[in-house]
Design an enzyme around this catalytic site. Sequence first.
Site, PDB file in Angstrom:
ATOM      1  N   HIS A  57       0.852  -1.190   0.000  1.00 15.74           N
ATOM      2  CA  HIS A  57       0.000   0.000   0.000  1.00 15.74           C
ATOM      3  C   HIS A  57       0.897   1.251   0.000  1.00 15.74           C
ATOM      4  CE1 HIS A  57       0.540  -0.831   4.420  1.00 15.74           C
ATOM      5  NE2 HIS A  57       0.937   0.415   4.352  1.00 15.74           N
TER       6      HIS A  57
HETATM    7  C1  T46 Z   1       2.625   0.463   7.276  1.00 14.83           C
HETATM    8  C2  T46 Z   1       3.201  -0.885   7.583  1.00 14.83           C
HETATM    9  C3  T46 Z   1       4.646  -0.845   7.911  1.00 14.83           C
HETATM   10  C4  T46 Z   1      -5.561  -0.033  12.853  1.00 14.83           C
HETATM   11  O1  T46 Z   1      -6.749  -0.213  13.186  1.00 14.83           O
HETATM   12  N1  T46 Z   1      -4.861   1.025  13.353  1.00 14.83           N
HETATM   13  C5  T46 Z   1      -3.553   1.258  13.013  1.00 14.83           C
HETATM   14  O2  T46 Z   1      -2.946   2.233  13.507  1.00 14.83           O
HETATM   15  C6  T46 Z   1      -2.907   0.363  12.077  1.00 14.83           C
HETATM   16  C7  T46 Z   1      -1.467   0.597  11.654  1.00 14.83           C
HETATM   17  C8  T46 Z   1      -3.633  -0.694  11.598  1.00 14.83           C
HETATM   18  N2  T46 Z   1      -4.921  -0.891  11.991  1.00 14.83           N
HETATM   19  C9  T46 Z   1      -5.647  -2.057  11.472  1.00 14.83           C
HETATM   20  C10 T46 Z   1      -6.050  -1.967  10.014  1.00 14.83           C
HETATM   21  C11 T46 Z   1      -6.041  -3.432   9.577  1.00 14.83           C
HETATM   22  O3  T46 Z   1      -7.313  -4.009   9.835  1.00 14.83           O
HETATM   23  O4  T46 Z   1      -4.796  -3.208  11.568  1.00 14.83           O
HETATM   24  C12 T46 Z   1      -5.021  -4.108  10.511  1.00 14.83           C
HETATM   25  C13 T46 Z   1      -3.713  -4.462   9.807  1.00 14.83           C
HETATM   26  O5  T46 Z   1      -3.186  -3.285   9.155  1.00 14.83           O
HETATM   27  P1  T46 Z   1      -2.488  -3.328   7.710  1.00 14.83           P
HETATM   28  O6  T46 Z   1      -3.145  -4.350   6.872  1.00 14.83           O
HETATM   29  O7  T46 Z   1      -2.475  -1.928   7.189  1.00 14.83           O
HETATM   30  O8  T46 Z   1      -1.013  -3.833   8.097  1.00 14.83           O
HETATM   31  P2  T46 Z   1       0.318  -3.744   7.201  1.00 14.83           P
HETATM   32  O9  T46 Z   1       1.351  -4.559   7.890  1.00 14.83           O
HETATM   33  O10 T46 Z   1       0.051  -4.068   5.784  1.00 14.83           O
HETATM   34  O11 T46 Z   1       0.737  -2.197   7.261  1.00 14.83           O
HETATM   35  C14 T46 Z   1       1.087  -1.597   8.495  1.00 14.83           C
HETATM   36  C15 T46 Z   1       0.552  -0.172   8.542  1.00 14.83           C
HETATM   37  O12 T46 Z   1      -0.866  -0.174   8.348  1.00 14.83           O
HETATM   38  C16 T46 Z   1       1.185   0.707   7.500  1.00 14.83           C
HETATM   39  O13 T46 Z   1       0.948   2.059   7.844  1.00 14.83           O
HETATM   40  O14 T46 Z   1       3.306   1.306   6.706  1.00 14.83           O
HETATM   41  O15 T46 Z   1       2.495  -1.567   8.646  1.00 14.83           O
END
Ligand code: T46
Length: 137
Positions: free
Chosen positions: A54
């Site tokens: 993303h």
């Molecule tokens: C990034 C990389 C390094 C929340 O509810 N609050 C939050 O502050 C975050 C970061 C996530 N979430 C929820 C949203 C999703 O349902 O946690 C779940 C997993 O998040 P995501 O799929 O975005 O995870 P990654 O590992 O793909 O990305 C994360 C961060 O979202 C992003 O900012 O740069 O880690």
Amino acid sequence: MKHTTVHDCRIIDIRKFTDNRGYLSVIEGGMDIPFEIKRIYYLYMVPEAARGAHAHKQLQQLLIATSGSVDITLDDGREKKTFHLDRPWKGLLVVPGLWRDLDNFSGGTVLMCLASEHYEAEDYIRNYNDFLNYKKS
Ligand code: T46
């Protein structure tokens, strides 16, 4: 934030204090990094699967592998650059407007993110073609 490139990102050396009790590292928002810290989150117990895939429109981040190691590939739509994080005193400063893929997590990796903004789902671009269009617009 649309016109940022992978060359706007860099590894910074985080200040550390060392004595016979070990190491202590410190990051002060607005001083050691160019933003105030509004949120901290961390990834851990990551299996083989990659994460990321993303871009953020506004979010600035400092990513630190506080233990273990991980590869972070940044992509500005023209160029890609991979950074290997494997030391708790190295941080990757990531500007907004870049696609990122996280992979090759070693066992036991903890990847910590210091973030400039509170969580906002609308700040994410999760489709690569949408990202390319965003960069061209
Ligand atoms: C990034 C990389 C390094 C929340 O509810 N609050 C939050 O502050 C975050 C970061 C996530 N979430 C929820 C949203 C999703 O349902 O946690 C779940 C997993 O998040 P995501 O799929 O975005 O995870 P990654 O590992 O793909 O990305 C994360 C961060 O979202 C992003 O900012 O740069 O880690």
